[in-house]
Design an enzyme around this catalytic site. Structure first.
Site, short mmCIF file in Angstrom:
data_model
loop_
_atom_site.label_atom_id
_atom_site.label_comp_id
_atom_site.label_asym_id
_atom_site.label_seq_id
_atom_site.Cartn_x
_atom_site.Cartn_y
_atom_site.Cartn_z
N CYS A 5 25.86 25.71 1.35
CA CYS A 5 26.85 25.11 2.27
C CYS A 5 26.20 24.47 3.49
O CYS A 5 26.85 23.75 4.24
CB CYS A 5 27.90 26.14 2.69
N HIS A 59 30.63 33.44 19.64
CA HIS A 59 31.08 32.84 18.37
C HIS A 59 29.90 32.77 17.41
O HIS A 59 28.85 32.21 17.73
CB HIS A 59 31.62 31.43 18.63
N HIS A 100 32.25 31.50 10.67
CA HIS A 100 33.53 31.79 10.01
C HIS A 100 33.26 32.57 8.72
O HIS A 100 32.15 32.55 8.19
CB HIS A 100 34.28 30.50 9.69
N ASP A 123 34.88 32.69 -0.70
CA ASP A 123 34.22 32.10 -1.87
C ASP A 123 32.79 32.63 -2.03
O ASP A 123 31.90 31.92 -2.49
CB ASP A 123 34.21 30.57 -1.76
N ARG A 183 31.98 35.02 2.05
CA ARG A 183 30.82 34.28 2.59
C ARG A 183 30.91 34.24 4.09
O ARG A 183 31.82 33.64 4.65
CB ARG A 183 30.81 32.85 2.03
N CYS A 211 29.61 32.58 7.01
CA CYS A 211 28.96 31.29 7.25
C CYS A 211 28.60 31.25 8.74
O CYS A 211 29.46 31.13 9.59
CB CYS A 211 29.95 30.19 6.88
#
Ligand code: FE
Length: 131
Positions: free
Chosen positions: A66, A103, A106, A110, A118, A120
């Site tokens: 990704c 932060h 996310h 999947d 996941r 990410c």
């Protein structure tokens, strides 16, 4: 929300690079495939770049393709906060450091077994330490 590590915006700017500040403190996203740890496969621990809390083990990392470092699970002790995020016209789940409110990225549904999720994560939100 109150966090154990609590700094003013000025203090965060002093200790973070401008890119880390933009991502960690302003919920920004680094450009895909450009982050330092996207393809890292060495053994070690990934900690929060804001406060040093250990978040992920290299054992949890996998190659998702990704463009960002991806993990199928977190260290139990991290207790990463999951918050609904409706910014940018999407409904996503934001990942936030439980110790400093930074932060991280996310989480999506999947991912591979055993969890199917996941994580990410922005490279700039983490610091990697080899073990
Ligand atoms: Fe943190």
């Amino acid at each position: 929300m109150e966090f154990k590590v609590n700094k003013t915006e000025k203090e965060w700017k002093e200790i973070l690079s401008s890119e880390a500040y933009r991502v960690l403190r302003q919920a920004g996203t680094e450009r895909p495939f450009k982050g330092e740890y996207t393809d890292t496969t060495e053994q070690g621990v990934y900690s929060c770049a804001g406060c040093g809390l250990e978040l992920f083990s290299s054992e949890n990392k996998y190659h998702s393709g990704c463009g960002w470092p991806s993990f199928w699970g977190e260290l139990e002790s991290a207790k990463i906060l999951k918050k609904q995020d409706t910014s940018h016209g999407m409904i996503r789940t934001e990942l936030v450091c439980s110790n400093c409110g930074g932060h991280l990225g996310h989480i999506f549904n999947d991912g591979p077994p055993p969890t199917g999720v996941r994580y990410c994560i922005n490279s700039v939100s983490m610091k990697f330490t080899k073990t």
